[in-house]
Design a protein around this motif. Structure first.
Motif, PDB file in Angstrom:
ATOM      1  N   THR A 399       0.812  -1.209   0.000  1.00 22.01           N
ATOM      2  CA  THR A 399       0.000   0.000   0.000  1.00 22.01           C
ATOM      3  C   THR A 399       0.850   1.265   0.000  1.00 22.01           C
ATOM      4  OG1 THR A 399      -0.024  -0.009   2.392  1.00 22.01           O
ATOM      5  CG2 THR A 399      -1.875  -1.116   1.300  1.00 22.01           C
ATOM      6  N   GLY A 400       2.154   1.134  -0.096  1.00 21.33           N
ATOM      7  CA  GLY A 400       3.029   2.310  -0.062  1.00 21.33           C
ATOM      8  C   GLY A 400       3.329   2.774   1.346  1.00 21.33           C
ATOM      9  N   ALA A 401       3.128   1.902   2.346  1.00 19.77           N
ATOM     10  CA  ALA A 401       3.337   2.314   3.744  1.00 19.77           C
ATOM     11  C   ALA A 401       4.682   1.846   4.304  1.00 19.77           C
ATOM     12  CB  ALA A 401       2.205   1.772   4.613  1.00 19.77           C
ATOM     13  N   THR A 402       5.565   1.388   3.429  1.00 19.89           N
ATOM     14  CA  THR A 402       6.888   0.948   3.886  1.00 19.89           C
ATOM     15  C   THR A 402       7.945   1.924   3.388  1.00 19.89           C
ATOM     16  OG1 THR A 402       6.191  -1.351   3.755  1.00 19.89           O
ATOM     17  CG2 THR A 402       8.562  -0.949   3.790  1.00 19.89           C
ATOM     18  N   LEU A 403       8.802   2.383   4.312  1.00 18.73           N
ATOM     19  CA  LEU A 403       9.949   3.197   3.898  1.00 18.73           C
ATOM     20  C   LEU A 403      11.020   2.235   3.428  1.00 18.73           C
ATOM     21  CD1 LEU A 403      10.135   5.570   6.993  1.00 18.73           C
ATOM     22  CD2 LEU A 403       8.840   5.913   4.864  1.00 18.73           C
ATOM     23  N   ARG A 404      11.674   2.579   2.327  1.00 22.72           N
ATOM     24  CA  ARG A 404      12.719   1.691   1.798  1.00 22.72           C
ATOM     25  C   ARG A 404      14.066   2.405   1.823  1.00 22.72           C
ATOM     26  NH1 ARG A 404      11.819  -0.915  -3.616  1.00 22.72           N
ATOM     27  NH2 ARG A 404      10.862   1.029  -4.308  1.00 22.72           N
ATOM     28  N   ILE A 405      15.029   1.738   2.436  1.00 23.94           N
ATOM     29  CA  ILE A 405      16.354   2.326   2.613  1.00 23.94           C
ATOM     30  C   ILE A 405      17.370   1.430   1.917  1.00 23.94           C
ATOM     31  CG2 ILE A 405      18.092   2.903   4.358  1.00 23.94           C
ATOM     32  CD1 ILE A 405      15.595   3.474   6.179  1.00 23.94           C
TER      33      ILE A 405
END
Ligand code: PLP
Length: 435
Positions: A399-405
């Protein structure tokens, strides 16, 4: 002050497709980079915790890559695969050896989409079938076939596909019916799902395509050994295993050079696809695999730009730097430290549900405080707040609720600590604005 960006944004909107995703309310125009930093057209400097889009694998403007590219461009930019090319043969030799696949052959493409498209074509030609297994929540690209095998519904806008795709469980782990299972129970449940799927077919599945750690899906990794367990079932049916290493290759996950190596008991994949980081931003992709499978096309084929000498020179210089400086080891050490720091930050914040990762591939799930509900609005706010503080990160998940590093693999300890501090501030600001 540069006043060009808004008008460039307007011009972008007027001429480029509506579905071409742009980050930030006031999108950034990046003009140059160095090391782990980039600068925008207004002169602002950012710590790049997304490595371009996992494309800047070693460092921005790495002198070794710049030199190799400009020297090759000064000699000849393009020749085509109709002629012998020294840089292409040399890079193919190195990738074949590194792949771990015996008697491997390499075919170069210009993107990850095209690499997966080719792998699917080869597998279907080899097996004479157009049924494909893919994982729920997966992302494999933007072409007709790769959209057709993409399980993440926000990136799979059409159900039209030349392939019949069956989606197997093994991606999202912490939610739904599989939450709370031990590693062994989880693997057993996924294998049962796979066996179920195979019962629905007429025995004609060509291949399983899977990302060892789902990238766009939110940096979610199944337990080690899942694909080895799948492999046992696949082998019984003669089904090929395609490991999509577009995000996980070249040591990014720290412990392993390839993602498949966390699932290695039953040998390497039949086909492995790569792209993103190998060219350090130059468009290099490809597929490496068993000769018997790669050679299954009976008609002639060609790639006009795949294996282009300038991109091959970039790949060779980038790969040499990566290996000589043990950036995989750096990803493991600095990534481990960064995960620790971010977990400490998360402990004080209700909006963070989980920090997980392998090496320098770290996901941070955001939820509405006190619930298990993903919170994409919070992720968008964190991105904006991080940008204001000079930090670029990515987002993703179902849903686009994860930050990706996913910073360049040369990230230093000091930069990891600086980035963790900036992200902590951004998370606090976002939580304060929303709660
Ligand atoms: N496969 C994976 C796992 C990816 O993450 C991506 C892109 O994000 C692709 C394939 C497609 O690669 P490209 O955008 O180079 O076509």
């Amino acid at each position: 002050m540069n006043h060009d960006s808004p008008s460039l944004h307007a011009r972008h909107q007027a001429v480029l497709p509506s579905w071409l995703a742009l980050y930030y309310e006031r999108p950034l125009e990046l003009t140059h980079g160095e090391g782990r930093h980039v600068w925008d057209a207004e002169g602002n400097r950012y710590l790049d915790f997304f490595g371009g889009i996992l494309t800047t694998m070693t460092a921005h403007a790495l002198p070794e890559v710049t030199k190799a590219v400009s020297e090759q461009a000064g000699r000849i930019i393009h020749t085509s695969t109709l002629y012998l090319s020294r840089p292409m043969v040399e890079l193919a030799e190195r990738i074949a050896t590194l792949s771990g696949i015996p008697d491997a052959r390499v075919f170069f493409t210009t993107s990850g989409t095209e690499a997966n498209d080719t792998a699917i074509l080869l597998a279907t030609a080899h097996r004479r079938s157009n049924q494909i297994l893919a994982m729920r929540n997966s992302y494999h690209g933007r072409s007709f076939s790769t959209v057709g095998v993409t399980g993440n519904s926000s990136w799979s806008p059409t159900s039209l596909s030349p392939f019949q795709t069956l989606y197997v469980h093994g991606g999202v782990r912490t939610r739904g019916p599989y939450a709370g299972l031990s590693d062994g129970e989880y693997i057993a449940a996924c294998v049962a799902d796979l066996e179920d799927m195979l019962q629905q077919t007429a025995g004609g599945v060509a291949a399983l395509i899977a990302e060892p750690v789902q990238g766009v899906g939110g940096f979610t990794a199944p337990p080690d050994g899942l694909y080895a367990a799948f492999r046992e079932v696949l082998d019984r049916h003669g089904i090929l295993w395609i490991s999509d290493e577009v995000q996980t290759g070249w040591g990014r996950t720290g412990d392993h050079f390839w993602g498949w190596q966390a699932h290695a008991e039953n040998g390497p994949p039949d086909l492995l696809t790569f792209a993103k980081g190998i060219g350090n931003g130059m468009s290099v992709g490809g597929v490496v695999g068993r000769a018997e499978v790669i050679n299954s096309l009976s008609a002639n084929s060609i790639s006009t730009f795949g294996g282009s000498p300038v991109t091959m020179a970039a790949g060779l210089a980038n790969l040499s730097y990566l290996l000589e400086h043990d950036l995989q080891g750096n990803a493991r050490r600095v990534g481990g430290l960064l995960i620790e720091r971010l977990r400490a930050v998360a402990a004080g914040l209700d909006v963070v549900r989980e920090v997980r990762g392998r090496g320098l591939m770290i996901g941070v799930d955001l939820v509405r405080p006190g619930t298990d509900e993903p919170w994409p609005e919070a992720a968008a706010l964190v991105l904006e707040a991080a940008r204001e503080r000079g930090l670029l990160i990515g987002k993703g998940g179902q849903t686009g609720a994860t930050l990706r590093i996913a910073p360049p693999l040369s990230l230093t300890v000091a930069e990891a600590e600086e980035g963790a501090g900036l992200l902590a501030e951004a998370l606090q600001v976002a939580q304060g604005q929303l709660v």
